[in-house]
Scaffold this active site. Structure first.
Site, mmCIF file in Angstrom:
data_model
loop_
_atom_site.group_PDB
_atom_site.id
_atom_site.type_symbol
_atom_site.label_atom_id
_atom_site.label_comp_id
_atom_site.label_asym_id
_atom_site.label_seq_id
_atom_site.Cartn_x
_atom_site.Cartn_y
_atom_site.Cartn_z
ATOM 1 N N TRP A 287 39.906 28.880 44.327
ATOM 2 C CA TRP A 287 39.255 29.349 45.564
ATOM 3 C C TRP A 287 37.997 28.560 45.850
ATOM 4 O O TRP A 287 37.726 28.187 46.988
ATOM 5 C CB TRP A 287 38.959 30.846 45.477
ATOM 6 C CG TRP A 287 40.188 31.678 45.345
ATOM 7 C CD1 TRP A 287 40.515 32.501 44.309
ATOM 8 C CD2 TRP A 287 41.295 31.754 46.274
ATOM 9 N NE1 TRP A 287 41.741 33.084 44.542
ATOM 10 C CE2 TRP A 287 42.240 32.645 45.734
ATOM 11 C CE3 TRP A 287 41.565 31.154 47.506
ATOM 12 C CZ2 TRP A 287 43.443 32.956 46.378
ATOM 13 C CZ3 TRP A 287 42.764 31.454 48.149
ATOM 14 C CH2 TRP A 287 43.679 32.348 47.586
ATOM 15 N N ASP B 251 30.945 33.526 47.594
ATOM 16 C CA ASP B 251 32.223 34.193 47.816
ATOM 17 C C ASP B 251 32.305 35.273 46.739
ATOM 18 O O ASP B 251 32.405 34.966 45.551
ATOM 19 C CB ASP B 251 33.364 33.171 47.672
ATOM 20 C CG ASP B 251 34.750 33.800 47.732
ATOM 21 O OD1 ASP B 251 34.855 35.043 47.805
ATOM 22 O OD2 ASP B 251 35.738 33.037 47.703
ATOM 23 N N LYS C 213 40.468 42.733 47.373
ATOM 24 C CA LYS C 213 40.345 42.637 45.927
ATOM 25 C C LYS C 213 39.610 43.838 45.338
ATOM 26 O O LYS C 213 39.814 44.163 44.184
ATOM 27 C CB LYS C 213 39.635 41.347 45.520
ATOM 28 C CG LYS C 213 40.282 40.072 46.053
ATOM 29 C CD LYS C 213 41.551 39.693 45.317
ATOM 30 C CE LYS C 213 42.357 38.626 46.040
ATOM 31 N NZ LYS C 213 41.625 37.418 46.343
HETATM 32 C C1 LIG Z 1 41.785 36.062 47.049
HETATM 33 C C2 LIG Z 1 40.570 35.238 47.139
HETATM 34 C C3 LIG Z 1 40.294 34.450 48.273
HETATM 35 C C4 LIG Z 1 41.257 34.321 49.433
HETATM 36 O O1 LIG Z 1 41.312 35.496 50.162
HETATM 37 P P1 LIG Z 1 42.230 35.612 51.472
HETATM 38 O O2 LIG Z 1 41.668 36.842 52.113
HETATM 39 O O3 LIG Z 1 43.626 35.767 50.996
HETATM 40 O O4 LIG Z 1 42.042 34.404 52.299
HETATM 41 C C5 LIG Z 1 39.111 33.750 48.290
HETATM 42 N N1 LIG Z 1 38.240 33.793 47.277
HETATM 43 C C6 LIG Z 1 38.459 34.539 46.173
HETATM 44 C C7 LIG Z 1 37.450 34.568 45.079
HETATM 45 C C8 LIG Z 1 39.632 35.287 46.073
HETATM 46 O O5 LIG Z 1 39.860 36.024 44.971
#
Ligand SMILES: *Cc1c(COP(=O)(O)O)cnc(C)c1O
Length: 357
Positions: free
Chosen positions: A100, A167, A191
């Protein structure tokens, strides 16, 4: 329903009360006689949901007045582009700690100059690089606080000499965060705080407006701050479930309480991984994630992997398969995963050990 223990990496397990309350709202939203997914988002009843959701975010994370929180569509992956659009002027640095983080960097490189300040790919992203120098001439440093696929985590809110962007898709609301240390915190809800379909972005208001490029209206954070996340139709269903999930979190004592529970859950499972001769953890011990616990069969026991999957499945364990790039097992211990769930997995590992001794 069958008794199962869900360790899915995302979309995540959600508290049952949040699901039950949403089912009610799907039938009859706030006594309006209309379903949540058919009401106009330009009504006072919907405004109340948005206000409550925003307040819960502010209250749970103690978001200071300098910051605003917005809810948008497009997933965390689209936020990679938002970040570069809104903050990248001359040069940006990214801490490359996984798939990511790397995707976020790549997206920024399509907009301007961005580079990896440090990278842990040499050991398949099983650790967090340390001791790197942060230059003062960069627009921002981007970090990924929890690396969902590899099970590593940065749990300390670092002091950063340049604007810090994070993020926090997979560890938001799992611990208290010093929001004042970040110019931007963003992530997908699915998540830890809700269903797929909505992202959160916590933005330091005076950090915007520093780039010279034209930013398309929908990609400009200022649009969504000004319009209280309702410039266009918001993802009403996802926001509603998120609000209910946060209400549950507040009810059990907020991030301060869940922080302790998450520590106990992680200690329990890592304790078993370290004790049980059949299993071994893959992430560096000092960087272990509390959210995603990655492990494999210990050397000499590799051929037991499929058997353990079947054994665990029979006992109701769901979602413990590791990401295809890592293999082995990954148990995600997000907020709604209980200590009983983790204990069940640990018992299962112990039983398997007895069987194989
Ligand atoms: C799952 C995830 C993403 C991507 O998320 P989407 O909403 O599917 O685009 C980005 N960063 C991290 C740390 C993730 O776990």
């Amino acid at each position: 329903m069958k008794k199962v223990h869900v360790f899915n990496a995302g979309p995540c397990l959600l508290p049952q009360v949040a699901i039950d309350n949403t089912i009610e709202a799907l039938k009859d939203f706030s006594g309006t006689g209309i379903s949540l997914i058919s009401i106009s988002h330009r009504t006072k009843e919907w405004d109340a949901v948005m206000d409550e959701c925003r307040s819960l975010w502010r209250e749970l994370l103690h978001i200071p007045d300098t910051h605003e929180v917005v809810f948008l569509g497009g997933g965390a992956s689209l936020q990679f582009l938002y970040v570069a659009m809104n903050y990248l002027e001359k040069k940006a640095a990214y801490l490359d700690t996984g798939v990511w983080a790397h995707k976020a960097l790549k997206e920024a490189q399509g907009i301007g100059e961005a580079y990896a300040i440090a990278c842990s790919k040499d050991k398949n992203y099983t650790y967090i690089p340390k001791g790197f120098e942060i230059p003062s001439d960069i627009d921002y440093l981007h970090i990924t606080t929890n690396n969902t696929i590899y099970g590593t985590e940065i749990r300390e809110d670092m002091d950063c000499p340049v604007p810090l962007i994070a993020d926090m898709s997979s560890d938001i609301m799992s611990r208290p965060v010093d929001v004042s240390k970040y110019d931007l915190i963003y992530g997908g809800a699915q998540k830890n705080v809700g269903p797929a379909g909505v992202i959160f972005a916590i933005i330091r208001k005076d950090s915007l407006g520093r780039v010279s490029r034209y930013i398309p209206t929908m990609l400009d954070y200022r649009t969504h701050i000004d319009k209280l996340s309702m410039f266009n139709t918001p993802p009403v269903f996802a926001i509603y479930v998120m609000k209910e999930t946060l209400k549950w979190l507040k009810g059990i004592g907020g991030v301060e309480a869940i922080d302790k529970i998450n520590q106990r859950k992680a200690d329990l499972l890592y304790g078993e991984i370290d004790r049980n001769p059949l299993f071994v953890g893959t992430a560096a011990k000092e960087d272990r994630s509390r959210m995603n616990v990655c492990f494999v069969m210990a050397p000499g026991y590799e051929d037991l992997q499929d058997e353990f999957f079947a054994f665990a499945k029979e006992r109701g364990m769901i979602g413990i398969k590791g990401h295809r790039s890592v293999g082995g097992f990954r148990a995600s211990l997000y907020n709604a995963c209980s200590e009983e769930d983790v204990q069940a997995l640990v018992d299962c590992m112990k039983e398997f050990e007895q069987l194989k001794k």
